[in-house]
Design an enzyme around this catalytic site. Structure first.
Site, PDB file in Angstrom:
ATOM      1  N   CYS A  41      97.307  27.758  18.461  1.00 59.91           N
ATOM      2  CA  CYS A  41      97.692  27.898  17.058  1.00 59.91           C
ATOM      3  C   CYS A  41      96.558  28.415  16.191  1.00 59.91           C
ATOM      4  CB  CYS A  41      98.189  26.559  16.522  1.00 59.91           C
ATOM      5  SG  CYS A  41      96.936  25.263  16.505  1.00 59.91           S
ATOM      6  N   CYS A  66     108.848  27.717  16.659  1.00 55.26           N
ATOM      7  CA  CYS A  66     108.033  28.336  17.706  1.00 55.26           C
ATOM      8  C   CYS A  66     107.938  27.486  18.971  1.00 55.26           C
ATOM      9  CB  CYS A  66     106.633  28.636  17.172  1.00 55.26           C
ATOM     10  SG  CYS A  66     106.611  29.816  15.793  1.00 55.26           S
ATOM     11  N   CYS A  87     101.081  32.582   9.980  1.00 55.55           N
ATOM     12  CA  CYS A  87     101.775  31.334   9.688  1.00 55.55           C
ATOM     13  C   CYS A  87     100.928  30.127  10.106  1.00 55.55           C
ATOM     14  CB  CYS A  87     103.126  31.310  10.394  1.00 55.55           C
ATOM     15  SG  CYS A  87     104.151  29.881   9.977  1.00 55.55           S
ATOM     16  N   CYS A  88     100.344  30.190  11.296  1.00 54.51           N
ATOM     17  CA  CYS A  88      99.480  29.105  11.759  1.00 54.51           C
ATOM     18  C   CYS A  88      98.255  28.963  10.869  1.00 54.51           C
ATOM     19  CB  CYS A  88      99.048  29.354  13.204  1.00 54.51           C
ATOM     20  SG  CYS A  88     100.342  29.104  14.434  1.00 54.51           S
ATOM     21  N   CYS A 117     105.682  23.350  16.167  1.00 51.24           N
ATOM     22  CA  CYS A 117     106.629  23.572  15.077  1.00 51.24           C
ATOM     23  C   CYS A 117     107.997  23.967  15.639  1.00 51.24           C
ATOM     24  CB  CYS A 117     106.115  24.669  14.156  1.00 51.24           C
ATOM     25  SG  CYS A 117     104.644  24.191  13.213  1.00 51.24           S
TER      26      CYS A 117
END
Length: 239
Positions: A223, A200, A116-117, A197
């Site tokens: 990240c 998280c 995702c990062c 985010c």
């Protein structure tokens, strides 16, 4: 000159310099080339943004909107940019096609936070930095164990990364914000000393590390936008 040697020379030159001097010289450094400030507009970001605005308001400022940020962060970004008169703010977002292919339901973070990062931060930032020889971060040595040995200047793949606040303490940050009456991120007062985010990031209690709320209950601490020898920093690697 090899970038590693260039970074080492700048570290020697600025070993006793204050953050403002480091910033001013970096922005004028023809050997590094064009430089951008990458800012999260997070809990402590306003300090570096203010310093840059005092030196040159046309300095490119890159803001990564992952499309999963807190609404408070987006509002704070608009307010701070206007207050400081930043004239080259570049808001970047993940690639539409990549998001549709890899995270159409917005749940990738639940299965793989690194992926995702990479999708929402690393790849968009790499693209945004294509035309720059270096970039400025607000990282500080006190923030986590991985950052404890961070230099002021470091080789970051094919670029130079500058960390002018590396040796600052939490008190230094608060003193600077108080001195210049800079606005606080609204989430700090609600227990978020480090803000990323929304999915998280969680609140932190008074006896925890300030970054304990980032990727809680996992061994992930970065990240992935910070690199060592051209490779993204993941949990367990030195920053």
């Amino acid at each position: 000159m090899p970038l590693k040697e260039l970074a080492e020379r700048r570290n020697t030159l600025h070993r006793k310099s204050d953050a403002q001097t480091i910033l001013k010289h970096a922005l004028e450094d023809v050997q590094i080339g064009p430089i951008a400030l990458v800012s999260s507009f997070g809990a402590e970001a306003v300090v570096l943004l203010h310093m840059v605005a005092q030196i040159d308001k046309v300095t490119p400022v890159i803001f990564l909107d992952t499309e999963m940020l807190f609404p408070e962060t987006l509002q704070y970004q608009r307010e701070v940019a206007e207050l400081l008169g930043l004239t080259d703010l570049r808001i970047i977002t993940p690639d539409r096609n990549a998001v549709f292919t890899e995270d159409v339901d917005g749940l990738l973070h639940q299965a793989d936070t690194d992926a995702c990062c990479d999708l929402r931060k690393t790849r968009p930032l790499n693209k945004a930095l294509n035309d720059f020889g270096g970039w400025i971060t607000g990282r500080k040595r006190y923030q986590s164990g991985q950052r404890s040995q961070m230099p002021l200047f470091e080789k970051d793949g094919a670029k130079i990364k500058i960390n002018p606040l590396a040796d600052w303490t939490a008190k230094d940050v608060q003193d600077y914000m108080k001195k210049y009456d800079l606005p606080r991120h609204p989430l700090v007062a609600k227990g978020y000393p480090s803000i990323g985010c929304m999915p998280c990031t969680s609140r932190v209690s008074g006896d925890e590390d300030p970054r304990a709320g980032r990727w809680r209950d996992s061994d992930k601490t970065e990240c992935g936008i910070h690199f060592v020898d051209g490779k993204p920093v993941r949990s367990g690697q030195a920053a």
